[in-house]
Motif scaffolding. Sequence first.
Motif, PDB file in Angstrom:
ATOM      1  N   PRO A 118      -5.385 -10.658  -9.920  1.00 29.76           N
ATOM      2  CA  PRO A 118      -5.269 -10.850  -8.481  1.00 29.76           C
ATOM      3  C   PRO A 118      -4.150 -11.813  -8.081  1.00 29.76           C
ATOM      4  N   ASN A 119      -3.529 -12.496  -9.052  1.00 26.91           N
ATOM      5  CA  ASN A 119      -2.456 -13.435  -8.731  1.00 26.91           C
ATOM      6  C   ASN A 119      -1.168 -12.729  -8.335  1.00 26.91           C
ATOM      7  N   TYR A 120      -1.027 -11.453  -8.667  1.00 24.77           N
ATOM      8  CA  TYR A 120       0.178 -10.695  -8.352  1.00 24.77           C
ATOM      9  C   TYR A 120      -0.177  -9.581  -7.373  1.00 24.77           C
ATOM     10  N   ARG A 121       0.138  -9.805  -6.122  1.00 24.95           N
ATOM     11  CA  ARG A 121      -0.213  -8.843  -5.070  1.00 24.95           C
ATOM     12  C   ARG A 121       1.030  -8.574  -4.240  1.00 24.95           C
ATOM     13  N   ALA A 122       1.278  -7.303  -3.931  1.00 24.18           N
ATOM     14  CA  ALA A 122       2.476  -6.932  -3.176  1.00 24.18           C
ATOM     15  C   ALA A 122       2.090  -6.138  -1.944  1.00 24.18           C
ATOM     16  N   GLU A 123       2.900  -6.280  -0.907  1.00 21.42           N
ATOM     17  CA  GLU A 123       2.699  -5.497   0.310  1.00 21.42           C
ATOM     18  C   GLU A 123       4.063  -5.171   0.920  1.00 21.42           C
ATOM     19  N   VAL A 124       4.177  -3.956   1.409  1.00 16.94           N
ATOM     20  CA  VAL A 124       5.413  -3.531   2.056  1.00 16.94           C
ATOM     21  C   VAL A 124       5.402  -4.051   3.490  1.00 16.94           C
ATOM     22  N   ILE A 125       6.474  -4.689   3.882  1.00 13.73           N
ATOM     23  CA  ILE A 125       6.608  -5.155   5.266  1.00 13.73           C
ATOM     24  C   ILE A 125       7.169  -4.016   6.107  1.00 13.73           C
ATOM     25  N   THR A 126       8.288  -3.453   5.639  1.00 13.21           N
ATOM     26  CA  THR A 126       8.889  -2.322   6.342  1.00 13.21           C
ATOM     27  C   THR A 126       9.858  -1.611   5.396  1.00 13.21           C
ATOM     28  N   TYR A 127      10.190  -0.392   5.739  1.00 13.03           N
ATOM     29  CA  TYR A 127      11.261   0.322   5.036  1.00 13.03           C
ATOM     30  C   TYR A 127      12.184   0.869   6.111  1.00 13.03           C
ATOM     31  N   PHE A 184       9.630  -6.241   1.245  1.00 15.99           N
ATOM     32  CA  PHE A 184       8.272  -6.441   0.753  1.00 15.99           C
ATOM     33  C   PHE A 184       8.004  -7.899   0.438  1.00 15.99           C
ATOM     34  N   ARG A 185       6.724  -8.237   0.366  1.00 20.72           N
ATOM     35  CA  ARG A 185       6.278  -9.599   0.089  1.00 20.72           C
ATOM     36  C   ARG A 185       5.389  -9.557  -1.151  1.00 20.72           C
ATOM     37  N   VAL A 186       5.625 -10.494  -2.066  1.00 20.40           N
ATOM     38  CA  VAL A 186       4.851 -10.571  -3.307  1.00 20.40           C
ATOM     39  C   VAL A 186       4.207 -11.945  -3.386  1.00 20.40           C
ATOM     40  N   THR A 187       2.939 -11.977  -3.741  1.00 16.63           N
ATOM     41  CA  THR A 187       2.227 -13.229  -3.990  1.00 16.63           C
ATOM     42  C   THR A 187       2.132 -13.412  -5.499  1.00 16.63           C
ATOM     43  N   HIS A 213       4.738 -17.248  -2.351  1.00 20.07           N
ATOM     44  CA  HIS A 213       5.080 -16.002  -1.665  1.00 20.07           C
ATOM     45  C   HIS A 213       6.585 -15.760  -1.728  1.00 20.07           C
ATOM     46  N   ILE A 214       6.944 -14.537  -2.062  1.00 19.66           N
ATOM     47  CA  ILE A 214       8.345 -14.141  -2.121  1.00 19.66           C
ATOM     48  C   ILE A 214       8.523 -12.990  -1.142  1.00 19.66           C
ATOM     49  N   THR A 215       9.452 -13.139  -0.212  1.00 18.73           N
ATOM     50  CA  THR A 215       9.797 -12.046   0.694  1.00 18.73           C
ATOM     51  C   THR A 215      11.218 -11.628   0.366  1.00 18.73           C
ATOM     52  N   THR A 216      11.383 -10.352   0.079  1.00 16.32           N
ATOM     53  CA  THR A 216      12.693  -9.874  -0.354  1.00 16.32           C
ATOM     54  C   THR A 216      12.944  -8.460   0.139  1.00 16.32           C
ATOM     55  N   GLN A 217      14.199  -8.047   0.027  1.00 15.12           N
ATOM     56  CA  GLN A 217      14.603  -6.683   0.400  1.00 15.12           C
ATOM     57  C   GLN A 217      15.334  -6.080  -0.791  1.00 15.12           C
ATOM     58  N   HIS A 218      15.045  -4.797  -1.052  1.00 14.51           N
ATOM     59  CA  HIS A 218      15.727  -4.112  -2.154  1.00 14.51           C
ATOM     60  C   HIS A 218      16.181  -2.729  -1.687  1.00 14.51           C
TER      61      HIS A 218
END
Length: 143
Positions: free
Chosen positions: A59-68, A80-83, A119-124
């Motif tokens: 549960p320490n690694y969780r990701a969610e898409v913010i937008t595409y 996306f944001r990764v915890t 928390h990491i918020t990034t774009q790829h």
Amino acid sequence: MTETHATTAPGAPVFPPGRYGRRREPGRRRPLLVALLALALLAVLGVVSVRLYQQYGDPNYRAEVITYTGITDEQVLVDFRVTVPDGGRAVCVLRARSRDGAQVALEEVTVAARPGERHITTQHRLTTSGRPFIGEVLRCRPA
């Protein structure tokens, strides 16, 4: 003409005396034994569940898409944001699919948090082999 006995329950079969041997008494039920076996089964299933969760679930690694956004015939930008644990790194699998559900891009991306952050918020930018309809983060795991 049929013979009926006053001691025979209605619907019970009537056997000729001495022909089929002695009838057994109904077996004694052991509810305590059944309860102990059920409890042992639940304990074993609980131990197996905990071991599998420790091995595969994190549960320490969780990701969610913010937008595409930025959808063209060759690319899609996925925000996306990764915890992660404090100051941790993660490898995330990103995918793009076309309107008909076909996979048109799949990439692994490594992201790292600054010391003390979770928390990491990034774009790829995913380069695709066809026009994408959606960008997704499938999963993230420790780097």
